[in-house]
Enzyme design. Structure first.
Site, mmCIF file in Angstrom:
data_model
loop_
_atom_site.group_PDB
_atom_site.id
_atom_site.type_symbol
_atom_site.label_atom_id
_atom_site.label_comp_id
_atom_site.label_asym_id
_atom_site.label_seq_id
_atom_site.Cartn_x
_atom_site.Cartn_y
_atom_site.Cartn_z
ATOM 1 C CG ASP A 1 -1.992 -1.122 1.070
ATOM 2 O OD1 ASP A 1 -2.403 -1.421 -0.071
ATOM 3 O OD2 ASP A 1 -2.391 -1.682 2.094
ATOM 4 C CE LYS B 1 -3.896 -6.172 0.316
ATOM 5 N NZ LYS B 1 -4.724 -5.041 -0.169
ATOM 6 C CG ASP C 1 -7.402 -6.246 -2.205
ATOM 7 O OD1 ASP C 1 -8.562 -6.653 -2.404
ATOM 8 O OD2 ASP C 1 -7.066 -5.558 -1.217
ATOM 9 C CE LYS D 1 -10.643 -4.760 0.099
ATOM 10 N NZ LYS D 1 -9.210 -4.538 -0.089
ATOM 11 C CG PHE D 2 -13.519 -6.077 -9.560
ATOM 12 C CD1 PHE D 2 -12.957 -4.833 -9.836
ATOM 13 C CD2 PHE D 2 -12.891 -7.207 -10.061
ATOM 14 C CE1 PHE D 2 -11.799 -4.714 -10.600
ATOM 15 C CE2 PHE D 2 -11.731 -7.097 -10.822
ATOM 16 C CZ PHE D 2 -11.194 -5.860 -11.091
ATOM 17 C CG ASP D 3 -19.585 -3.975 -4.353
ATOM 18 O OD1 ASP D 3 -20.530 -4.577 -4.893
ATOM 19 O OD2 ASP D 3 -19.623 -3.576 -3.177
ATOM 20 C CG ASP D 4 -20.214 -1.749 -11.097
ATOM 21 O OD1 ASP D 4 -21.431 -1.637 -11.398
ATOM 22 O OD2 ASP D 4 -19.394 -0.832 -11.263
ATOM 23 N N PRO E 1 -23.418 -7.281 -12.593
ATOM 24 C CG PRO E 1 -24.924 -9.065 -12.373
ATOM 25 C CD PRO E 1 -24.820 -7.573 -12.200
ATOM 26 C CB THR F 1 -19.735 -3.372 -14.532
ATOM 27 O OG1 THR F 1 -20.752 -2.702 -15.265
ATOM 28 C CG2 THR F 1 -18.553 -2.448 -14.328
ATOM 29 C CB THR G 1 -10.623 -6.557 8.610
ATOM 30 O OG1 THR G 1 -9.781 -5.725 7.806
ATOM 31 C CG2 THR G 1 -10.628 -7.956 8.042
ATOM 32 N N GLY H 1 0.190 -5.545 6.143
ATOM 33 C CA GLY H 1 0.739 -4.352 5.515
ATOM 34 C C GLY H 1 1.598 -3.566 6.469
ATOM 35 N NE ARG H 2 -2.147 0.208 7.850
ATOM 36 C CZ ARG H 2 -3.372 0.581 8.158
ATOM 37 N NH1 ARG H 2 -3.638 1.855 8.385
ATOM 38 N NH2 ARG H 2 -4.351 -0.306 8.242
#
Ligand SMILES: O=C(O)c1cc(=O)[nH]c(=O)n1[C@@H]1O[C@H](COP(=O)(O)O)[C@@H](O)[C@H]1O
Length: 239
Positions: free
Chosen positions: A12, A33, A60, A62-65, A67, A69, A124, A215-216
């Site tokens: 990130d 990632k 990553d 995170k598709f959210d649309d 079907p 698209t 999370t 990550g961090r």
């Protein structure tokens, strides 16, 4: 697979230069990632650079649309030959189904292996209280997460993303072949920041996680190599 190979480090960072500097600083990390910030900034260049270093890639996005698209985005992502790809379970059953088919099509177009498609159950960073009061979901948090994971499994996805606190329940219900990837992992010495449902790396592996996304605690540490070493040593204590 030894425990170290179960760690995916989240890149990130704002641009490709900082990403590659980090990758070259941590040559022992085999799985990286690439998320929304870096991919939006660098595009596929970062994927090529990681591949040229023989690294495994979790894309990553995170598709959210709807079907149609989601399917188009999954086809495009699968052409890159990445190892893992995310979609939100909240996109719904039809979008999840379209996505599972699309990754096969996309991968076949470039002759690469299709990515494992995994569903985000609930971020999370969301607490039980936020689930109820902000998102207005009437189910208890563990039940909601289980429902999202079961829907993804029924539709044919390869696995799910959940916090370490839910992994035991999902492992018991979804079985050993369902990939469980856990972000929100925090060694006792690291700050939780925006993660609401965390456990330590050893606890997450003990509960049944296949992969930990960290990550961090590593990338923002004063000495990322030392942080990695402490985490991999912690994991050697897991039976
Ligand atoms: O899909 C993810 O990887 C993800 C899902 C989730 O529910 N929570 C979550 O934190 N993540 C990602 O996991 C990484 C966690 O990073 P740290 O909190 O810095 O360890 C970030 O790159 C997040 O985008």
């Amino acid at each position: 697979m030894n425990a170290e190979q179960q760690i995916i480090v989240a890149l990130d960072v704002p641009d490709v230069e900082s990403a590659i500097a980090l990758v070259d600083r941590l040559p022992q990390v085999g799985f990286w990632k690439v998320g929304l910030e870096l991919f939006t900034s660098s595009g596929p260049t970062i994927l090529e650079l990681l591949k040229s270093r023989q690294k495994r890639i979790f894309l990553d996005l995170k598709f959210d649309d709807i079907p149609n698209t989601v399917a188009g985005a999954c086809r495009a992502a699968a052409r890159y030959g990445v190892d893992l790809l995310t979609i939100h379970a909240t996109a719904g059953r039809d979008a999840l189904k379209a996505a599972t088919e699309a990754v096969q099509v996309g991968a076949a177009q470039t002759g690469v292996k299709p990515p494992k498609l995994i569903a985000i159950t609930l971020l999370t960073s969301i607490s039980s209280r936020q689930l109820a009061f902000d998102l207005k979901i009437p189910l208890e948090l563990p039940e909601y997460i289980l429902e999202m994971a079961l829907m993804a499994q029924e539709v044919g996805l390869d696995g799910a993303v959940c916090s370490p606190q839910e992994v035991l329940q999902l492992r018991q219900t979804c079985g050993n072949d369902f990939l469980l990837v856990c972000p929100g992992v925090r060694p006792t010495w690291a700050d939780k920041v925006d993660q609401k449902r965390s456990l330590t790396p050893a606890q997450a592996i003990q509960a049944g996680a296949d992969y930990l996304v960290i990550g961090r605690p590593i990338t923002a540490a004063a000495e990322p190599n030392l942080a990695w070493k402490r985490i991999s040593e912690e994991l050697t204590t897991v039976a």
